[in-house]
Each structure stands twice: as structure tokens, then as C-alpha cells.
Scaffold this motif. Structure first.
Motif, mmCIF file in Angstrom:
data_model
loop_
_atom_site.group_PDB
_atom_site.id
_atom_site.type_symbol
_atom_site.label_atom_id
_atom_site.label_comp_id
_atom_site.label_asym_id
_atom_site.label_seq_id
_atom_site.Cartn_x
_atom_site.Cartn_y
_atom_site.Cartn_z
ATOM 1 N N MET A 1 -9.254 4.895 -4.979
ATOM 2 C CA MET A 1 -8.818 3.915 -4.314
ATOM 3 C C MET A 1 -7.038 4.187 -3.901
ATOM 4 S SD MET A 1 -9.410 0.747 -7.101
ATOM 5 C CE MET A 1 -11.018 -0.081 -7.784
ATOM 6 N N GLN A 2 -6.379 5.225 -3.941
ATOM 7 C CA GLN A 2 -5.080 5.012 -3.525
ATOM 8 C C GLN A 2 -4.930 6.290 -2.701
ATOM 9 O OE1 GLN A 2 -2.198 3.824 -5.056
ATOM 10 N NE2 GLN A 2 -1.571 4.031 -3.118
ATOM 11 N N ASP A 3 -6.310 7.096 -2.263
ATOM 12 C CA ASP A 3 -6.304 8.209 -1.647
ATOM 13 C C ASP A 3 -7.183 7.123 0.157
ATOM 14 O OD1 ASP A 3 -6.531 10.617 -0.477
ATOM 15 O OD2 ASP A 3 -8.059 10.029 -0.723
ATOM 16 N N CYS A 4 -7.559 6.108 -0.924
ATOM 17 C CA CYS A 4 -7.858 5.609 1.050
ATOM 18 C C CYS A 4 -7.008 4.780 1.720
ATOM 19 C CB CYS A 4 -9.399 4.586 0.261
ATOM 20 S SG CYS A 4 -11.388 4.955 -0.152
ATOM 21 N N ILE A 5 -6.337 4.315 0.281
ATOM 22 C CA ILE A 5 -5.142 3.173 1.467
ATOM 23 C C ILE A 5 -3.412 4.206 1.633
ATOM 24 C CG2 ILE A 5 -2.993 2.427 0.482
ATOM 25 C CD1 ILE A 5 -4.742 0.840 -1.752
ATOM 26 N N GLN B 1 -2.996 -2.063 4.371
ATOM 27 C CA GLN B 1 -2.888 -1.672 2.970
ATOM 28 C C GLN B 1 -2.895 -2.173 2.087
ATOM 29 O OE1 GLN B 1 -0.019 1.749 1.948
ATOM 30 N NE2 GLN B 1 0.289 2.111 4.746
ATOM 31 N N GLY B 2 -2.203 -3.802 2.707
ATOM 32 C CA GLY B 2 -2.227 -4.409 1.754
ATOM 33 C C GLY B 2 -3.350 -5.287 1.754
ATOM 34 N N ALA B 3 -4.005 -5.563 2.809
ATOM 35 C CA ALA B 3 -5.987 -6.687 2.776
ATOM 36 C C ALA B 3 -6.583 -5.222 1.712
ATOM 37 C CB ALA B 3 -6.107 -6.344 4.105
ATOM 38 N N MET B 4 -6.151 -3.771 1.779
ATOM 39 C CA MET B 4 -7.450 -2.994 1.123
ATOM 40 C C MET B 4 -6.808 -2.859 -0.111
ATOM 41 S SD MET B 4 -6.609 0.437 3.454
ATOM 42 C CE MET B 4 -7.801 1.015 2.305
ATOM 43 N N LYS B 5 -5.793 -3.202 -0.822
ATOM 44 C CA LYS B 5 -5.322 -3.884 -2.343
ATOM 45 C C LYS B 5 -6.161 -5.010 -2.588
ATOM 46 C CE LYS B 5 -1.228 -4.308 -5.900
ATOM 47 N NZ LYS B 5 -2.171 -3.424 -6.064
ATOM 48 N N ASN B 6 -6.250 -6.008 -1.559
ATOM 49 C CA ASN B 6 -6.485 -6.940 -2.318
ATOM 50 C C ASN B 6 -8.167 -6.932 -2.144
ATOM 51 O OD1 ASN B 6 -6.666 -10.237 -2.298
ATOM 52 N ND2 ASN B 6 -6.823 -10.564 -0.540
ATOM 53 N N LEU B 7 -8.606 -5.550 -1.283
ATOM 54 C CA LEU B 7 -10.110 -6.049 -1.002
ATOM 55 C C LEU B 7 -11.053 -5.502 -2.626
ATOM 56 C CD1 LEU B 7 -12.892 -6.069 -0.001
ATOM 57 C CD2 LEU B 7 -12.488 -3.881 0.806
ATOM 58 N N PHE B 8 -10.172 -4.015 -2.598
ATOM 59 C CA PHE B 8 -10.359 -3.138 -4.589
ATOM 60 C C PHE B 8 -10.026 -4.417 -5.741
ATOM 61 C CE2 PHE B 8 -8.852 0.401 -2.103
ATOM 62 C CZ PHE B 8 -10.098 1.131 -1.893
ATOM 63 N N TYR C 1 -9.372 -1.111 -12.194
ATOM 64 C CA TYR C 1 -8.233 0.482 -11.872
ATOM 65 C C TYR C 1 -7.703 -0.426 -10.663
ATOM 66 C CZ TYR C 1 -10.693 3.762 -14.960
ATOM 67 O OH TYR C 1 -11.443 3.807 -16.060
ATOM 68 N N SER C 2 -7.792 -1.397 -10.149
ATOM 69 C CA SER C 2 -7.292 -1.466 -8.609
ATOM 70 C C SER C 2 -6.386 -1.738 -9.009
ATOM 71 C CB SER C 2 -8.319 -3.116 -8.341
ATOM 72 O OG SER C 2 -8.180 -3.756 -9.335
ATOM 73 N N PRO C 3 -5.992 -3.273 -10.334
ATOM 74 C CA PRO C 3 -4.330 -3.268 -10.572
ATOM 75 C C PRO C 3 -3.691 -1.753 -10.180
ATOM 76 C CG PRO C 3 -5.639 -4.078 -12.031
ATOM 77 C CD PRO C 3 -6.381 -3.323 -11.312
ATOM 78 N N LEU C 4 -4.018 -1.173 -10.713
ATOM 79 C CA LEU C 4 -2.908 0.947 -10.767
ATOM 80 C C LEU C 4 -2.461 1.228 -9.713
ATOM 81 C CD1 LEU C 4 -5.416 2.037 -13.649
ATOM 82 C CD2 LEU C 4 -2.573 1.077 -13.656
ATOM 83 N N VAL C 5 -3.733 0.515 -8.254
ATOM 84 C CA VAL C 5 -2.861 0.977 -6.863
ATOM 85 C C VAL C 5 -1.971 0.435 -6.240
ATOM 86 C CG1 VAL C 5 -5.651 1.561 -6.077
ATOM 87 C CG2 VAL C 5 -4.619 -0.466 -6.240
ATOM 88 N N SER C 6 -1.380 1.229 -5.436
ATOM 89 C CA SER C 6 0.059 0.131 -4.535
ATOM 90 C C SER C 6 -0.627 0.843 -3.379
ATOM 91 C CB SER C 6 1.289 0.073 -5.089
ATOM 92 O OG SER C 6 1.225 2.037 -4.706
#
Length: 296
Positions: free
Chosen positions: A73-77, A87-94, A111-116
Motif C-alpha cells: 500500500m505504501q509503495d502505491c502511495i 495520497q490522503g485519498a489513497m490512504k483513506n481508500l485502503f 494493514y492500512s493503519p500502518l501506511v502514511s
């Protein structure tokens, strides 16, 4: 693929039995199911934001969702090539997809809570000065200047003003009803400041569906209105964008000592002071008293 992998999968299944078919669901398949069941319940603006965010996940859309980890997920962001908003929308989507996958028992750990995502930069918006506002009043009879003053004394976003229907303007009650973007911003009631009442009345009396239109009654888009705003700014030597009218109102209300709850209600901001948004007669009177604290 190997006996060792098979034994690991069997041990995992025995420890925590799961639906084998669900474990094969890919990110793309999960997104489609989520889009059918959950997406329609969100606001139209949020739907658009999350759909756009999904277009930046192509590199993992074919992966089994069960195998996706935070680093995927982080790599995508990190490599989406976009700013903080996307980037914020992607984190929200995950986050949405993780919760949906948990609901379906596709995964057992999120695992989404671990991304930034990139932080929101500090705003560079600058409010109009009192002198600048006075200069606008000095040319109030010039075409389109009244719309700038309406923005300054109402706090509408530019799109909110341009989509404001005439039927939602109550001159007798002295209020306007409109708003977009967020749950707190939609269908909010904004009092008409006495100083801009003649302008609002003049636009209402044109008799078109929308309050602000061209001479034929056609609703203006953001792009069609901005040149009018820009021309006025250039004429006066100002360096402002329409959104700075909102910042100006907030700043002036705050300086005038307006109640924070009233400020948030007028601007449609989420606030712990607002709670359930109910517009009683008393509330509307309080909003009027707040807006009238600012003067020329």
C-alpha cells in the motif's frame, strides 16, 4: 507451488479456518464488491475522490487481497506521483477496503493503519485587509463586484455560490440555504448580512433558477466565473483568489468575537462545539447576530 508452502497454508487454515474462495479475492474484485455495496452510501465528492485514488493502485490490483501488506500500500502511495490530496485519498481508500475485507472475512488483520500519506501543507491563503474590503465597496456598482462582496460576507465557497438556487434564498427571513462538499457543509443556512442584502435581492429579482448566472440565466461554472473575479483583483492591484473570501469572513468573525459554534455553522466546518446540526429559530437568530458583528 511447493509442499512446504502447502503445509504452511494448511497449518494456517487449521489455526484459523477461512473460506478458501474468499482468500483468492483480488484487490480489484474486492474494490468492485465494495463499490456496489459501500460506495453509494458516501457523498458524491468522496466517491469521486476514492474512485480516482483507485486508479493509482494498478500495480497491486491483481494481487490477492489477503497477500497485500502495508508496504504494498505504501509503495502505491509513495509512487503515485501526486500530492497530499490524492495520497490522503489513497490512504483513506485502503482503510475502507480493509474494513470491508474484515467484514467479509477475507482478512483477519488490517494493514492500512500502518501506511502514511504526505502531510497537508500549511495554508498560504491570505485574508483581505479592511482597506481592501473598503476599496471593493467604493466600486460596488461595477459589474460583478457585488458577487465578490457576497462571497466576503457569506463565506460561501465559489462553487457553493454558483450552485445556490434562487428558491433557497429567503429574503423575508434573511437567509440562504446551500452548501456542498461535506456533511457539515451541505444544506446549511447562512444569514444574509444587511450590507449585501440589496445585492442578493437584485440577483433574486432576475428570476432565474440559480442566483448567480450570466445575462441569459445560464448557471456559471467555476471556470467561467473566475475571469470576472480576477479582472476585479487586477483592477485594484489585489492578489487574492475566491477562496480567500472564506478565510476573510472567518478571520473577521473571530476578531469581532463571534461565537465559535456560530462561525463553524456559517462556514460549514466540522466542530465539536456544533454537535447535531439543528436550525431552530433561536439558532438562526444567533447566526444573524454573529454575522452582523462584522461591518464595513
Amino acid at each position: 507451488p511447493t509442499r512446504e508452502a502447502g503445509m504452511i497454508a494448511l497449518a494456517e487454515y487449521n489455526r484459523n479456518p477461512y473460506d478458501v474462495d474468499k482468500a483468492k479475492i483480488t484487490l480489484d474484485e474486492l474494490f468492485q464488491k465494495w463499490s456496489e455495496r459501500k460506495l453509494p452510501k458516501l457523498s458524491s465528492s468522496l466517491q469521486s475522490s476514492l474512485k480516482n485514488a483507485y486508479t493509482h493502485t494498478k500495480q497491486i490490483q491483481g494481487m490477492k487481497y489477503r497477500d497485500i501488506r502495508s508496504f504494498h500500500m505504501q509503495d502505491c502511495i509513495d509512487n503515485c506521483g501526486c500530492g497530499y490530496s490524492v495520497q490522503g485519498a489513497m490512504k483513506n481508500l485502503f482503510g475502507h477496503l480493509d474494513r470491508f475485507a474484515m467484514e467479509l472475512d477475507v482478512i483477519f488483520k488490517m494493514y492500512s493503519p500502518l501506511v502514511s500519506a504526505a502531510p497537508i501543507p500549511e495554508t498560504s491563503k491570505v485574508p483581505f485587509t479592511d482597506d481592501e474590503v473598503n476599496q471593493l465597496w467604493a466600486i460596488q456598482n461595477q459589474e460583478w463586484v457585488d458577487t465578490v462582496l457576497i462571497l466576503l460576507y457569506s463565506g460561501w465557497r465559489i462553487t457553493e455560490l454558483l450552485t445556490l438556487r434562487t428558491e433557497n434564498v429567503d429574503l423575508k427571513a434573511g437567509t440562504m440555504k446551500g452548501g456542498i462538499k461535506t456533511r457539515n457543509g451541505k444544506d446549511r443556512i447562512v444569514p444574509i448580512h444587511p450590507k449585501i442584502e440589496p445585492f442578493v435581492e437584485r440577483w433574486v429579482n432576475r428570476g432565474f433558477e440559480y442566483l448567480i448566472t450570466d445575462e441569459r440565466g445560464h448557471r456559471l461554472s467555476d471556470g467561467q466565473y473566475r475571469p470576472h473575479f480576477k479582472a476585479i483583483m487586477e483592477q485594484l492591484g489585489f492578489d487574492h483568489c475566491p477562496h480567500e473570501c472564506r478565510h476573510t469572513l472567518r478571520s473577521r468573525l473571530d476578531s469581532a468575537g463571534a461565537n465559535k459554534k456560530c462561525i463553524d455553522l456559517i462556514l460549514g466546518h466540522k466542530s465539536k462545539d456544533v454537535g447535531e446540526r439543528v436550525y431552530t429559530h433561536k439558532t438562526i437568530e444567533e447566526l444573524k447576530q454573529a454575522i452582523e458583528l462584522i461591518s464595513r
